[in-house]
Design an enzyme around this catalytic site. Structure first.
Site, PDB file in Angstrom:
ATOM      1  N   ASP A 146       0.849  -1.183   0.000  1.00  0.00           N
ATOM      2  CA  ASP A 146       0.000   0.000   0.000  1.00  0.00           C
ATOM      3  C   ASP A 146       0.890   1.239   0.000  1.00  0.00           C
ATOM      4  O   ASP A 146       1.963   1.228  -0.597  1.00  0.00           O
ATOM      5  CB  ASP A 146      -0.913  -0.043   1.239  1.00  0.00           C
ATOM      6  CG  ASP A 146      -2.263   0.601   1.003  1.00  0.00           C
ATOM      7  OD1 ASP A 146      -2.294   1.831   0.816  1.00  0.00           O
ATOM      8  OD2 ASP A 146      -3.280  -0.112   1.029  1.00  0.00           O
TER       9      ASP A 146
ATOM     10  N   HIS B 171      -3.471   5.900   3.520  1.00  0.00           N
ATOM     11  CA  HIS B 171      -4.298   4.744   3.190  1.00  0.00           C
ATOM     12  C   HIS B 171      -3.764   3.468   3.828  1.00  0.00           C
ATOM     13  O   HIS B 171      -4.522   2.674   4.396  1.00  0.00           O
ATOM     14  CB  HIS B 171      -4.341   4.621   1.661  1.00  0.00           C
ATOM     15  CG  HIS B 171      -5.342   3.668   1.125  1.00  0.00           C
ATOM     16  ND1 HIS B 171      -5.056   2.350   0.852  1.00  0.00           N
ATOM     17  CD2 HIS B 171      -6.651   3.846   0.780  1.00  0.00           C
ATOM     18  CE1 HIS B 171      -6.129   1.753   0.348  1.00  0.00           C
ATOM     19  NE2 HIS B 171      -7.114   2.635   0.296  1.00  0.00           N
TER      20      HIS B 171
ATOM     21  N   SER C 176     -11.347  -0.983  -0.500  1.00  0.00           N
ATOM     22  CA  SER C 176     -10.066  -0.955   0.214  1.00  0.00           C
ATOM     23  C   SER C 176     -10.242  -1.291   1.685  1.00  0.00           C
ATOM     24  O   SER C 176      -9.348  -1.863   2.310  1.00  0.00           O
ATOM     25  CB  SER C 176      -9.425   0.429   0.103  1.00  0.00           C
ATOM     26  OG  SER C 176      -8.819   0.614  -1.147  1.00  0.00           O
TER      27      SER C 176
END
Length: 629
Positions: free
Chosen positions: A187, A254, A450
């Protein structure tokens, strides 16, 4: 869309069930009965009975079953309770006979049944046939985490419709938390946070070669899986990679949020909780400013599972689960590097879990969602429906909570609804990360496939950790994928498009990997009170029970309210079959208003199945009877 939120403490309440009376036969049979393994919260259905040498029961299974049922009936007559029936399973080499009852019993019921069996003069010894597990250093009580945000925000853990049934796992398999498992998160990397274990951050790696994407001064990969920011609301990135469809934005953090969903510290009185807090997260940075290149991501996949990548030191903490909450357009090519990288990782024993995508499109059109062997995850909201943004299609393996953006998981709304998001760790920085000591650690709600994906990765870690603790073989990636798909919860209503086999179920998935058969979920009814409203997709059902005392009259069980079409099946002693074929009484009128009346009910537990002929929603069940005089 991201919401930042500072959490305030809230009070948690725990209810305790009262005990039932002990069977009156106990005094005369205690010497034959070993009840030491019974737990107050346990359920027991299998028992081992040793018969005297020379007895018919010792030799013949049918004779043992006949005498056991006679003994249970005699004991039931004494206690005025409806008896369970016994079935013999097999003789043991050690001389015992294994029996299973028609319904599971609580600890007191099991003790009463064993005393009834032991009253037979031919019986030498009775004990429960316990499920054995590896010895643990401690066994935690089955209570909700004390993290203040758990009850306030984390519907995704335990909501009866939209959640992943995690509290039931805590109750059934206390101590299973993913310990011993490494989950690689490919990520944006991870930021320091006092609610995250970042002990493997330095062991991770930054696979971004291009300095324009990494944000470093020069090209090249560097050690460490730290997130140094991915903002695009500044130059040179705003000119290079933003447009009407991709507006400039601050750093997303994220990877930190994804890592928090998986393994945020739990029961530490801080923030929110993680699904698998005992697991170790290995952060791998492959997404930076403007995104991430396929070549970097493919190398990261190989390296995450322990494969060799030229120019990078070998991974000292190979992962058994790889989470990829990322993707791009185009199907997974048969000769593509992503496909080969995933095959390499799976060959090294890693399960690869990927997001289906947020384009409301067929996931077959996206990579890595369409690559062979991966677990492809769609998103649902708090209502259990497909999130409007979630990709779909026949390649989707299962769905998990990804969050709804608007109230009631609608596709539009005047304002966003933070209560429907998925909440986890975050950073307060807008470009570069802010240090913890400077107030950098916070929590944020996010929504997307996600967020659905790390729920599945974390449950896979729970499954692997449970197998390790129980000294059972760790399933292959293919077997784990099949177990995840085969042990989901039914959708609350029929999806408009295919989004896999059902909603992720943590308890059922762990039970499957341990070979444990779970009792069906049954909601007790309180006489003269409506149950909470239920909803089920066509073909699904929900079960209830009501205990009726001897001498009661005019038992009435009915369903009321809601929309759709439901049938009502009732059976005394066990849950009716899904089609009602073995029910004692049925009500199958069109709609959701059903009713059965039993003028002179026998004493015992009556089980009710509310079956969805078509999707139904907001239907309640009520049972009432005239008490004995």
């Amino acid at each position: 869309m991201i919401f930042k939120h500072f959490i305030t403490p809230c009070l948690l309440a725990v209810a305790v069930l009262g005990a039932l009376p002990v069977d009156a036969l106990a005094a005369s049979t205690d010497g034959k009965v070993d009840a030491s393994g019974l737990q107050a919260t346990g359920r027991y259905q299998r028992f081992i009975v040793r018969y005297r040498d020379g007895s018919t029961e010792r030799i013949r299974l049918d004779a043992a079953a006949q005498n056991a049922n006679a003994a249970l009936n005699r004991g039931a007559t004494a206690s005025r309770a409806l008896p369970a029936t016994a079935r013999t399973v097999r003789h043991m080499t050690a001389g015992g006979t294994v029996m299973t009852l028609s319904r599971p019993l609580d600890a007191n019921g099991a003790r009463a049944a064993m005393n009834a069996l032991a009253a037979d003069p031919a019986v030498l010894h009775v004990e429960p046939d316990l499920m054995m597990h590896a010895v643990r250093s401690s066994r935690a009580a089955a209570v909700a985490p004390d993290d203040p945000g758990y009850a306030e925000l984390q519907w995704d853990f335990g909501d009866p419709v939209g959640g992943i049934n995690l509290p039931a796992l805590w109750d059934t398999f206390a101590g299973v938390d993913g310990t011993g498992v490494t989950v690689a998160v490919i990520d944006t990397g991870i930021t320091a946070h006092d609610d995250l274990d970042t002990s493997l951050a330095d062991a991770g790696y930054d696979f971004i070669v291009d300095h324009m994407v990494s944000g470093r001064d020069t090209d090249g990969r560097v050690p460490g899986g730290w997130d140094i920011g991915d903002w695009t609301n500044g130059e040179p990135w705003q000119s290079a990679c933003t447009d009407g469809a991709n507006p400039p934005e601050q750093s997303t953090w994220h990877g930190t949020n994804v890592a928090g969903v998986i393994a945020e510290r739990t029961n530490n009185g801080m923030g929110t909780a993680g699904v698998a807090p005992g697991a170790k997260v290995l952060p791998i940075r492959a997404l930076g400013h403007c995104g991430g290149y396929t070549s970097d991501i493919a190398d990261a996949i190989v390296w995450a599972a322990g494969g060799h990548v030229d120019g990078v030191p070998d991974n000292t903490h190979p992962a058994t689960v790889i989470n990829m909450s990322l993707g791009g357009g185009g199907g997974c090519a048969s000769d593509g590097v992503t496909r080969d990288a995933i095959a390499s990782a799976m060959g090294n024993g890693a399960l690869v879990v990927v997001a289906a995508g947020n384009a409301d499109d067929d996931a077959a059109n996206y990579t890595p969602a369409s690559c062979p062997g991966v677990v492809t995850v769609a998103a649902t909201g708090i209502t259990g429906r497909r999130a409007f943004y979630s990709n779909f299609g026949n390649i989707v393996t299962l769905a998990a909570p990804g969050g709804g953006i608007y109230a009631n998981d609608a596709s539009t709304g005047a304002i966003a609804n933070p209560a429907g998001f998925i909440w986890a760790a975050y950073n307060t920085g807008t470009t570069s990360p802010v240090a913890v000591e400077d107030g950098g650690a916070t929590y944020a709600g996010m929504a997307g496939t996600s967020q659905a994906t790390p729920h599945v990765s974390a449950v896979a870690a729970l499954m692997i950790g449970a197998a390790i603790q129980a000294n059972r073989p760790v399933p292959t990636p293919a077997a784990l994928k099949n177990l995840l798909a085969a042990n989901t919860r039914p959708f609350s209503r029929t999806p408009d498009v295919a989004i896999g086999s059902g909603v992720l179920d943590a308890q059922a998935a762990v039970a499957a990997v341990l070979g444990v058969t779970l009792p069906p979920q049954v909601t007790p009814l309180v006489a003269n009170q409506l149950s909470a409203p239920s909803q089920r997709a066509a073909g699904g059902s929900v079960a209830f029970s009501i205990d009726v005392p001897a001498g009661a009259r005019n038992l009435v069980i009915r369903s009321v309210g809601g929309t759709g079409d439901a049938s009502l099946f009732v059976k005394v002693g066990s849950i009716p079959a899904a089609d009602g074929s073995d029910a004692d009484v049925r009500s199958v009128r069109p709609g959701t208003t059903e009713s059965v009346v039993i003028p002179t009910p026998v004493a015992g537990t009556y089980y009710v199945r509310l079956y969805a002929v078509q999707d139904f929603a907001n239907v309640s069940v009520m049972a009432s009877y005239v008490p004995p005089r």
